[in-house]
Design an enzyme around this catalytic site. Sequence first.
Site, PDB file in Angstrom:
ATOM      1  N   GLU A 179       0.831  -1.204   0.000  1.00  0.00           N
ATOM      2  CA  GLU A 179       0.000   0.000   0.000  1.00  0.00           C
ATOM      3  C   GLU A 179       0.867   1.255   0.000  1.00  0.00           C
ATOM      4  OE1 GLU A 179      -3.333   0.374  -0.196  1.00  0.00           O
ATOM      5  OE2 GLU A 179      -3.658  -1.778  -0.409  1.00  0.00           O
ATOM      6  N   ASP A 180       1.792   1.325  -0.916  1.00  0.00           N
ATOM      7  CA  ASP A 180       2.611   2.522  -1.138  1.00  0.00           C
ATOM      8  C   ASP A 180       3.576   2.854  -0.003  1.00  0.00           C
ATOM      9  OD1 ASP A 180       1.628   3.127  -3.635  1.00  0.00           O
ATOM     10  OD2 ASP A 180      -0.117   4.125  -2.792  1.00  0.00           O
ATOM     11  N   ALA A 181       3.728   1.929   0.941  1.00  0.00           N
ATOM     12  CA  ALA A 181       4.683   2.238   2.003  1.00  0.00           C
ATOM     13  C   ALA A 181       6.095   2.197   1.433  1.00  0.00           C
ATOM     14  CB  ALA A 181       4.547   1.232   3.138  1.00  0.00           C
ATOM     15  N   GLY A 190       3.475   8.159   0.099  1.00  0.00           N
ATOM     16  CA  GLY A 190       3.563   6.906   0.836  1.00  0.00           C
ATOM     17  C   GLY A 190       4.156   7.165   2.200  1.00  0.00           C
ATOM     18  N   ARG A 234      -1.196   3.825 -11.489  1.00  0.00           N
ATOM     19  CA  ARG A 234      -1.042   5.283 -11.421  1.00  0.00           C
ATOM     20  C   ARG A 234      -0.586   5.870 -12.744  1.00  0.00           C
ATOM     21  NH1 ARG A 234       0.368   4.205  -6.181  1.00  0.00           N
ATOM     22  NH2 ARG A 234      -1.470   3.922  -4.952  1.00  0.00           N
TER      23      ARG A 234
END
Lengths: 334, 1142
Positions: free
Chosen positions: B764-766, B913, B945
Amino acid sequence: MSNIVGVEYNRVTNSSSTDFPGFSSEQDNAWDLEKFKQTFDVRIESLDEREVNFDLVHVDTSVANAFRRIMISEVPSVAPEYVYFFNNTSVLQDEVLAHRIGLVPLKVDPDMLSWVDTSLAEAERFTDENTIVMSLNVKCTRNPDAPKDSEDPKVLYRNAHIYARDLKFEPQGKQLEQFAKCPVVAADPDILLAKLRPGQEISLRAHCILGTGADHAKFSPVSTASYRLLPHIQITQPITGDAAKKFVKCFPKGVAGVNEKGEAYVKDPRKDTVSREVLRHEEFEGKVKLGRVRDHFIFNVESAGAMTPEEIFFKSVRILKNKAEYLKNCPISQ
Amino acid sequence: MVQPDSHTHDNFEKDEAFDALLKPVFKGKKLTDEINTADDKWNLLPAFLKVKGLVKQHLDSFNYFVDVDLKKIIQANEVILSDVDPEFYLKYVDIRVGYKHNGHKAIMTPPHECRLRDMTYSTPIFVDIEYTRGRSIVLHRDVEIGKMPIMLRSNKCILDSAAESDMAKLNECPLDPGGYFIVNGTEKVILVQEQLSKNRIIVEADEKKNIVQASVTSSTHERKSKTYVVTKNDKIYLKHNSIAEEVPIVVVLKACGIASDLEIMQLVCGNDSSYQDIFAINFEEAAELKIYTQQQALEFIGTKVKTVRRQKLSILQEGIEAIATTVIAHLTVEALDFRKKALYIAMMTHRVVMAIDNPKMVDDRDYVGNKRLELAGQLMSLLFEDLFKKFNNDFKANIDKVLKKPNRAEMYDALLTINVHSNNITTGMNRAISTGNWSLKRFKMERAGVTHVLSRLSYISALGMMTRISSQFEKSRKVSGPRALQPSQFGMLCTSDTPEGEACGLVKNLALMTHITTDDEEDPIKVICYLLGVEDITLVDSASIHINYGVYLNGTIIGTTRFPTKFVSQFRCLRRTGRVSEFISIYTNSHQKAVHIATDGGRICRPLIIVSNGVPSVTAAHLRDLLDGKLQFDDFLKLGLVEYLDVNEENDSFIALYERDLSKNITHLEIESFTVLGAVAGLIPYPHHNQSPRNTYQCAMGKQAIGAIAYNQFKRIDTLLYLMIYPQQPMVKTKTIELIGYDKLPAGQNATVAVMSYSGYDIEDALVLNKASLDRGFGRCETRRKNTTVLKRYPNHTQDIIGGMRVDENGEPIWQHQALGPDGLGEVGMKVESGQIYVNKSVPTNASDSILTQTEAQYKETPVVYRAPEPSHIDQVMMSVSDNDQALIKVLLRQHRRPELGDKFSSRHGQKGVCGIIVSHEDLPFNDQGVVPDIIMNPHGFPSRMTVGKMIELISGKAGVLNGSLEYGTCFGGSKLEDMSEILVNNGFNYSGKDMLYSGITGECLQAYIFFGPIYYQKLKHMVLDKMHARARGPRAVLTRQPTEGRSRDGGLRLGEMERDCVIAYGASQLLLERLMLSSDAFEVDVCEKCGLMGYSGWCTSCKTAEHIVKMTIPYAAKLLFQELLAMNIAPRLKLGDVFEA
């Protein structure tokens, strides 16, 4: 299985070694010290005060990587850790200046110091055995002799730029004799710490202690310690004519050449950077195979300045040895 | 202090920052290099910005207000007469802001001092007045009537034309754009307001209801009203707010003096028979009403008027008054000549008829050409006029009061009364700007939120605020029209920069190269039109009015012309030679057979290169002169090489985007294509490769990025400031970045990024951060928080004091006072921990006592205590005196922060993120050179994206690193990907930017090639330290005894409805009981089993017995509910029974 890691257009193959017991029924691959002694090879390519380039050949990846990891994070070195400010009227905040001073590599043999016991109260923690005191006392003033039309602050003012060399060693107790021959200085004297303007001053004391890179990057004795695998170029079908010239161009200078027959050949794969440029061109499809030798590690160790690079490597070997011995003595291994 | 004399500083050295861009050797371009018009015409952009600045629209508007508009307001309200003494008069002769009649400048407190001392940056307003004193007429000069807040960097500001060194002396940042006010120490911006244009006809149709209407909003200094010409049952009527019902259009025209039906037909329809058929029906209604003459018509209208007047007028007079002043109020009627007004109404009707005949002939409300932007100057002028009128009224009332006294001993001097009220204008202005409430009785205007505090979160956020445009549309309305991207926005308003959510599309931003016009005089233009052969409308025969092209000046027809093309080109020629203002637009509308000339303020326009016969007029020689400094941007205007086009004129032109598109018909050439974007969107590298919403996201996030704010950032004491310790200019920059100075005040760092998955803590974009990078200073920032303490003085001469520090028996300060110095103020550099005191203030206990009964002052300690999870350091302590003579203490607390788990980061492509894990150096993958990434980003961030720009940024950045150069990612341009790949290959890297990496953990080669290189990362202001919160027990609300809400009050963590549903569904009833009652507001009550009401102390007050009392635990909120019900005469009775029956 071959010990060549395949470098293909869009993937890397055969990257793990398989020469351990029980992998295949054909080969035993059991550990044999004699065999290792025969095959193992160390070649030093270049060595100077700050950087060493050497090859470890026929050693397992895990061992080579262990050396690399230990050099980065477990070989101890000395760095400023506690900074006491008496005065700081510069634009840099205390925390920032302390951080900058902390990152300055010091030329001090870590073996001269013992470890600081952090369980002690701060007043008793630091002794002449475990702490080196550096101080910085500078004040910026106007330079009366500066030429009128000058605009350079370094000319206009005195102490306009504060460098790592301005950090002064203050020997404590027996350090006076101990460090008489090798006073503590910054390994790189030209690191800019702060810029001052007339009237500003900095007065501080830094306690430098022993630490490891695992705690903070400033304690890491190396700026970089890494290895690469020896490149391997195999021409499977002869490349001739203009294609051969193009082939040579696909590699850095000195990697490939064209022989008198007009055929391309590999001169020195060590110089290759493995840019995989050859694989981009259609005419070389199926004619060349790129790879890297899995158990040929070209190490590059760059010292931050406290120790010579070979010393750092030897220390890493010693640490690994100690670890192995410790494990050996653990009840679980008996 | 001495004002910097504006004359000594040449305009050329006004701004060193821009000068760099104009230097002959700039960014590798040398004087000897060949000048190519196609490539180098972009140099006009820095030249434009040098002259205009980034916020020139605000400055121009304010300058216009101060220099021109104020004088007009004075003229309009020139004379004060007395009702008592007919001999008395007072006349304002002149008004000046900031300087006296002899040219002496008034002394101003410098802006930065105003910020620090919570003062208003203002300068006196001087008037010259002429009035009667006894029998003589006196002229009094330089009377101060109030103070005017001054816009920073306007021509009244002391920073105007100040050199960079002067700015430094004044503690100002040379990159600060100005354009805002400082009121009571806070920086306030008056946002640009977008409105529908005034005094123009807008035709709209509602196809469902079969209504066509033409409306015009008339706006004059006195009033604002709206007039409609509408259809109803296929007939046309005139509608106005102050006329009770719709009036048939024929009646209106007759009232305006067009009595002949034939002439009405000619004026409305011309010779077009289909128009005549549509309109004919309207005559019938007038005939039915038996209205044939002007008088009948006026009387008819007179009966419909709903106005309240002091003296009654006759019906006819009412009718005349209505036509003359209320309908189409912006046209003034002289000597009862209604002809012009009749023509105007006829034109409106004509437009309605056209729209009935052809439904496509309607106007678009959202078309940018139909919008006007209202700026600070206009708003300030409305406010000032209102205050000035009030000032004059009060003044007059005072004069009357004095003059009324029958036997005055001495001669009356009106001047003595003027100063009494001088505060009204000052406070009125200050209050309006500081609260943002613009309430003007004249226009029934009640606007809130006109001003905003200038956001100093980052340089970009401040800049973005100065170019922001807010719309008057209601945010809650669900209409897509005003929110949609209009094609006419091209080049005028940024296509990317708009917020998400409710204000989406309503809040816009100006594009990079725009200008907003100010009002220009109409009359000279009118004269020029007539000189160029326009036939005066008052002289044109009604029959021929629709045969020729009408010439409209600001929406009002002033004449007709037979040769519109010739007229327009001649007019343009005058403009290009500088005979009329460059901001006057002229264009032909062939559908309406009209030539429109606009001189009004608030139009957006932009400069374009003039092209004639397919050849651009700007040549290489001109550009060379520009680079040499021989020519300025204004010279390009004067030489007729470049001109400003507003949206309407732009629509009438044929504009080529690139030189290669030039052909015979082309009229203009774009200066530079990336100017479609604004200043904030201009930071994005390769935005033309990104999915468009990503650019919009970045525009919102760029404003939250922590970086350098201004050169004077360490001298500022703001409420909250975030600064980055080691900001870097981006490796991949854009031309916009250089133009706006983002490379000098950056907000971010060039991180080496590996696009790969690692550890699983990157979902999740971390992001995965490198610990060694953090150790070395990556992403470090500091927060600076202000605390203001005022030492009050009380009416009985007591005042707050500061105590010293308290010491223990060893002479050491007690723990709470450890940060204090002997003066009772925190010492600079000291660390303050939660619970420690940094201002040891005490207040007198007898502050409310009378001065007569006062006893010896006793003091109660009210120290300022530091409360936060992490300690801070005292950065600065300022002690000063504010405007109202109270001691002002400002303490600035600083916190140094190193990135930690949960801190938010973002690249410049709308890809945000949080940090998911911090990994030590040796565990991270490394390449052949031993380079280790600073950040590892998960590749899943890319496919959905579609931020291809980010990938190209990486490759260009990597090439730049290897090449030792900064690469460009300018929109529609920038460094080419092929060139970048070639640099990579030449330096021994793969062309694709993917490297072979070794795992740091196993030491083996990774089986995939990893996309590896530098990407500019921003640290956003959302940090875990400001958000972390947990509570075991803590404060409770007084009323309900439930835990308080929110982190700031150490509140509880709510088990909400949905969580409750889960617990119920699971059947965990005891957990439910514990969470909802026992851990919240359990309360033991005494319930009477007999009556079911609650008693207390084991006694039922209604049954007067203790016999049936049972103790039970209920939520306090339930008990409260029962009591509240009792209070409203409802008796809730509890019926008790056993859950488990025995």
